[in-house]
Write an enzyme that holds these catalytic residues in place. Structure first.
Site, PDB file in Angstrom:
ATOM      1  N   ASP A  27       0.809  -1.223   0.000  1.00 58.43           N
ATOM      2  CA  ASP A  27       0.000   0.000   0.000  1.00 58.43           C
ATOM      3  C   ASP A  27       0.839   1.269   0.000  1.00 58.43           C
ATOM      4  OD1 ASP A  27       1.035  -0.028   2.541  1.00 58.43           O
ATOM      5  OD2 ASP A  27      -0.900   0.085   3.580  1.00 58.43           O
ATOM      6  N   ASP A 243      -1.551  -0.484  43.374  1.00 65.37           N
ATOM      7  CA  ASP A 243      -1.314   0.725  42.597  1.00 65.37           C
ATOM      8  C   ASP A 243      -0.905   0.237  41.208  1.00 65.37           C
ATOM      9  OD1 ASP A 243      -1.682   2.041  44.974  1.00 65.37           O
ATOM     10  OD2 ASP A 243       0.200   3.163  44.897  1.00 65.37           O
ATOM     11  N   HIS A 299      -2.513  -5.746  47.992  1.00 66.70           N
ATOM     12  CA  HIS A 299      -3.445  -5.839  49.107  1.00 66.70           C
ATOM     13  C   HIS A 299      -4.638  -6.713  48.726  1.00 66.70           C
ATOM     14  CE1 HIS A 299      -1.853  -2.276  51.599  1.00 66.70           C
ATOM     15  NE2 HIS A 299      -1.024  -2.418  50.558  1.00 66.70           N
ATOM     16  N   SER A 387       5.454  -6.274  37.324  1.00 68.85           N
ATOM     17  CA  SER A 387       4.711  -7.480  37.687  1.00 68.85           C
ATOM     18  C   SER A 387       3.215  -7.219  37.561  1.00 68.85           C
ATOM     19  CB  SER A 387       5.074  -7.928  39.103  1.00 68.85           C
ATOM     20  OG  SER A 387       5.372  -6.831  39.930  1.00 68.85           O
TER      21      SER A 387
END
Length: 444
Positions: A27, A243, A299, A387
Site C-alpha cells: 500500500d 497501585d 493488598h 509485575s
C-alpha cells in the site's frame, strides 16, 4: 539501523530496498508492525543490532539467543526512555465532564486510544481515575520496534523457545540478588530521579536513609492512611488490589477480545492444574499491571478466608502490553505465578494470582492458608521488577464499576490506587450459597 547501533548494516542496505521489503501489503505505507516483522527477518539473515540502544553495551552478534535475552531485559518497563507526561487537561477542565469529552475527542480522534491490541500505537494512553485526566506513556520508538520484533514475531519467540526462558530466569534471579546487596542502595537516588514526580516520598512509612538495599526501598511500606480503603465497613464492596494500570472484564471472552491476545489464554491455563477452574468459568477478570515506579505491595480486594496457595513455575516474560497482546506467546499462563483462593461471604470464591515478570526476583506473601483476612490488608509484595496481579471472580457475583469496564472496552487502562472501589457484590448472601464470615472463621 543506525538507531539500533549498527552503522555497518546501515551502509550496506539501501533504505528504499528495506521499505520495499517491509511493505508487505503493497500500500506504499510501512507501519510499525511491518517494520518490526522486517527487523526480525533481517536480524536472522544478518544481525542489525550490535549495540544495545538502551544501555550501550556491545552485543555478540553471533549469539542471537543472548542478544534477544539482553534486549528483553533492557526493553522491559521502566528501562530506556519512558516518560509519563502530564494529562492533557487542567484540573479545572477535568472537573467538567463535557470539556473532558471534547478534549479527548479532539486529541485522539485521529487514532485509537489505549494500546490498540499492542501493535498499531507507539504510545500507551491511560486514564488516571483520581484526577480524571488522560496520561500518556511515551515509549521510545526503537524500544517499541524491538519489543515487537521479540514478542510479536515467530522468529523472536522461536529464539525464546530454544532456551532463552531459562537464561532469562537465571539473569532475573541474579539481578534480584544484586538488588539485595548493600551496594545496590546507591541506585535508589538514580531511581527516584528517573521517576521524578511519580514516587511520592511523603507517603512512604520510613525516611530514605532507612533503606539499606535497593530492594528494601522497592518493597517500601506506606504510611497507614496513605491508601484509604473504600467502604471499609461494607464487605460486599471489593477494592483495587494494587497501585497499577487496571483492565477489567465481565468475562474471559471480553478480555481476549479487547486485551489479551495469546491464543491459548484460558482460566484453566491461568489457575493451573491443581485448582479446579469450573467455578470460575465465565467469571469476571481484573488485571492490575504494576510498573517499577509503583508501590509494589499488593493488598486484598475482598474479606474472607484464605483456602490455599499454589506455586506454579514458569517463565519471566515482560508484562508490558506489547507482550501481553502478542499472539505468539501467552504471558499470563506461561509466567511464574502464585495462585491463592479466597472464600468470601459476598463473592463466593475469588482467585488471586500474583504473576512474576522480567527482573522479578521473588513473590512474597504475608498471609498463610487458613488466615481470616480483611479487604485492604497487605497480602504480599513483589521484589524488583514489573509485575501483575489478576483477580478472577465467579460468574455473576460482582458488578464491576462501569468506568473501569468502559475504559477497558476501548483497550484503555485505568490508573488506580490500592483501596479504590472495584465493584459491588451482585447477589445477596442467600443466593451465593456461601456461609457467613463468622461461621467461616469458626470452622477455620
Amino acid at each position: 539501523m543506525i538507531a539500533f547501533g549498527n552503522h555497518l548494516a546501515a551502509k550496506k542496505v539501501r533504505k528504499e530496498e528495506l521499505f520495499e521489503a517491509a511493505d508487505v501489503n503493497g500500500d506504499g505505507v510501512v507501519c510499525m508492525d511491518e517494520l518490526a516483522a522486517l527487523l526480525a527477518i533481517q536480524h536472522e539473515k544478518e544481525p542489525l543490532v550490535n549495540c544495545c540502544p538502551v544501555c550501550g553495551d556491545i552485543l555478540n552478534v553471533s549469539d542471537k539467543l543472548n542478544t534477544v535475552v539482553h534486549l528483553t531485559l533492557c526493553f522491559d518497563e521502566g528501562s530506556g526512555n519512558q516518560v509519563m507526561t502530564g494529562g492533557f487537561l487542567t484540573d479545572k477542565q477535568a472537573s467538567s465532564g463535557w470539556m473532558f469529552k471534547l478534549s479527548e475527542w479532539a486529541h485522539f480522534s485521529s487514532y485509537d486510544i489505549g494500546l490498540n491490541y499492542g501493535s498499531s500505537a507507539s504510545n500507551i494512553v491511560v486514564f488516571d481515575r483520581r484526577t480524571k485526566r488522560l496520561v500518556e506513556e511515551i515509549i521510545d520508538g526503537k524500544i517499541v520496534l524491538s519489543m515487537r520484533a521479540i514478542y510479536q514475531s515467530k522468529f523472536g519467540l522461536g529464539l525464546i523457545d530454544t532456551g532463552a526462558k531459562e537464561i532469562l530466569q537465571s539473569i532475573s534471579e541474579k539481578h534480584g540478588r544484586k538488588m539485595n546487596s548493600v551496594e545496590s542502595a546507591e541506585d535508589i537516588p538514580k531511581f527516584l530521579k528517573f521517576f521524578k514526580d511519580q514516587i511520592n516520598m511523603a507517603e512512604v512509612k520510613y525516611p530514605l536513609e532507612h533503606f539499606k538495599t535497593f530492594n528494601e526501598f522497592f518493597i517500601r511500606e506506606l504510611k497507614p492512611c496513605a491508601r484509604p480503603i473504600a467502604a471499609m465497613e461494607h464487605d460486599n464492596i471489593a477494592v483495587c488490589a494494587a497501585d497499577s494500570r487496571l483492565m477489567a472484564f465481565n468475562n474471559v471472552e471480553d478480555s481476549t477480545r479487547f486485551w489479551v491476545k495469546g491464543k491459548k489464554f484460558s482460566v484453566q491455563g491461568l489457575l493451573g492444574n491443581e485448582i479446579s477452574s469450573s467455578s470460575f468459568e465465565g467469571g469476571s477478570l481484573v488485571i492490575f499491571r504494576l510498573a517499577p515506579q509503583d508501590y509494589h505491595r499488593f493488598h486484598l480486594p475482598v474479606t474472607g478466608i484464605i483456602e490455599q496457595f499454589v506455586n506454579i513455575p514458569g517463565c519471566l516474560f515482560t508484562v508490558n502490553p506489547i507482550a501481553v497482546n502478542s499472539k505468539y506467546c501467552n504471558v499470563f499462563t506461561e509466567n511464574k505465578r502464585v495462585v491463592s483462593i479466597i472464600s468470601t461471604e459476598h463473592f463466593g470464591k475469588v482467585a488471586f494470582i500474583a504473576i512474576g515478570a522480567t527482573m522479578v526476583g521473588s513473590i512474597t506473601f504475608l498471609k498463610q492458608e487458613g488466615d481470616c483476612v480483611k479487604k485492604g490488608d497487605q497480602f504480599g509484595y513483589f521484589s524488583f521488577g514489573g509485575s501483575t496481579v489478576i483477580c478472577v471472580f465467579e460468574k455473576d457475583v460482582i458488578d464491576i464499576d462501569n468506568d473501569l469496564l468502559e475504559n477497558s472496552s476501548r483497550s484503555l487502562e485505568t490508573l488506580v490506587s490500592v483501596g479504590m472501589k472495584l465493584g459491588v457484590a451482585a447477589r445477596k448472601q442467600a443466593e451465593t450459597g456461601i456461609p457467613n464470615l463468622e461461621k467461616m472463621v469458626l470452622e477455620a
